[in-house]
Design a protein around this motif. Structure first.
Motif, PDB file in Angstrom:
ATOM      1  N   ILE A  47       0.874  -1.065  -0.035  1.00  0.00           N
ATOM      2  CA  ILE A  47       0.197  -0.014  -0.085  1.00  0.00           C
ATOM      3  C   ILE A  47       0.781   1.360  -0.068  1.00  0.00           C
ATOM      4  CG2 ILE A  47      -0.145   0.073   2.361  1.00  0.00           C
ATOM      5  CD1 ILE A  47      -3.062   1.075   2.209  1.00  0.00           C
ATOM      6  N   GLN A  71      -3.556   0.547  -3.464  1.00  0.00           N
ATOM      7  CA  GLN A  71      -3.327  -0.925  -2.644  1.00  0.00           C
ATOM      8  C   GLN A  71      -3.089  -2.019  -3.721  1.00  0.00           C
ATOM      9  OE1 GLN A  71      -6.529  -2.281  -0.336  1.00  0.00           O
ATOM     10  NE2 GLN A  71      -5.181  -3.068   1.195  1.00  0.00           N
ATOM     11  N   GLU A  72      -2.104  -2.635  -3.839  1.00  0.00           N
ATOM     12  CA  GLU A  72      -1.855  -3.555  -4.749  1.00  0.00           C
ATOM     13  C   GLU A  72      -2.243  -5.148  -3.807  1.00  0.00           C
ATOM     14  OE1 GLU A  72       2.120  -3.714  -5.945  1.00  0.00           O
ATOM     15  OE2 GLU A  72       1.871  -1.558  -6.726  1.00  0.00           O
ATOM     16  N   LEU A  73      -3.626  -5.571  -4.260  1.00  0.00           N
ATOM     17  CA  LEU A  73      -3.894  -6.947  -3.598  1.00  0.00           C
ATOM     18  C   LEU A  73      -3.362  -8.179  -4.222  1.00  0.00           C
ATOM     19  CD1 LEU A  73      -7.729  -5.687  -3.820  1.00  0.00           C
ATOM     20  CD2 LEU A  73      -6.059  -5.431  -1.977  1.00  0.00           C
ATOM     21  N   THR A 122      -6.772  -7.066   2.530  1.00  0.00           N
ATOM     22  CA  THR A 122      -7.517  -6.563   1.445  1.00  0.00           C
ATOM     23  C   THR A 122      -8.258  -5.335   2.115  1.00  0.00           C
ATOM     24  OG1 THR A 122      -9.416  -7.892   1.493  1.00  0.00           O
ATOM     25  CG2 THR A 122      -7.628  -8.586  -0.204  1.00  0.00           C
ATOM     26  N   GLN A 157      -7.310  -0.052  -6.214  1.00  0.00           N
ATOM     27  CA  GLN A 157      -6.998  -1.152  -5.895  1.00  0.00           C
ATOM     28  C   GLN A 157      -6.563  -2.151  -7.174  1.00  0.00           C
ATOM     29  OE1 GLN A 157     -10.502  -2.285  -3.478  1.00  0.00           O
ATOM     30  NE2 GLN A 157      -9.116  -2.427  -1.614  1.00  0.00           N
TER      31      GLN A 157
END
Length: 171
Positions: free
Chosen positions: A2, A97-99, A105, A128
């Motif tokens: 994040i 945010q990279e999930l 998450t 995201q």
């Protein structure tokens, strides 16, 4: 993973005016009329001032570091941002945010962090991005399941059944 930053965007104020008013140099910026680096034929119609937040080394992909970073900001900055927001600038906390398959998450904002954002007149913009094959597959399956439900609803409407009807009867 994040990352987050504060952003001020304005179609009225120049970058120099925003920077002078806040008294803080931006980490990233562009001015009205600047040429876009990603699209060379495009010129910006607004100024953008951005300041990155230091989320520190934290667990859960950095989600708890977000509140700490906001709470660590000076109230004088929140007040100055609030003035700019009242002057028709768009003030935002942008969260990217990279999930993936391994991390959390969610996002966690404490009450003091929310109060700071409210004082700044800031909206929260969350972007995201999905990483990882199994997570992508799960998201795709979830979407496909919902599309099937929508196709059934559309079919029912085309047949004259309508939403909320059972066996062709009105509710």
């Amino acid at each position: 993973m994040i990352r987050a930053y504060l952003r001020v965007a304005s179609s009225d104020l120049r970058l120099a005016e925003i920077t002078e008013f806040l008294g803080i140099q931006p980490d990233d910026s562009h001015d009205i009329g600047d040429q876009s680096l990603s699209r060379p034929t495009h010129r910006y119609l607004w100024s953008s001032w951005q300041r990155h937040l230091d989320l520190g080394e934290s667990i859960s992909g950095g989600t708890e570091g977000l509140s700490s970073a906001i709470e660590g900001l000076e109230f004088g900055l929140a007040d100055a941002l609030g003035v700019l927001a009242a002057r028709s600038c768009d003030v935002a906390l942008v969260v990217v945010q990279e999930l993936d398959d391994r991390g959390d998450t969610g996002l966690h904002l404490t009450a003091p962090a929310i109060r700071w954002l409210a004082r700044a007149g800031a909206l929260v913009d969350v972007d995201q991005y999905v990483e990882g094959a199994s997570f992508s597959r799960a998201a795709s399956n979830w979407i496909e399941g919902r599309m099937w439900d929508l196709r059934k609803v559309r079919w029912a409407l085309l047949r004259g059944g309508g939403v909320g009807r059972r066996n062709g009867q009105r509710p």
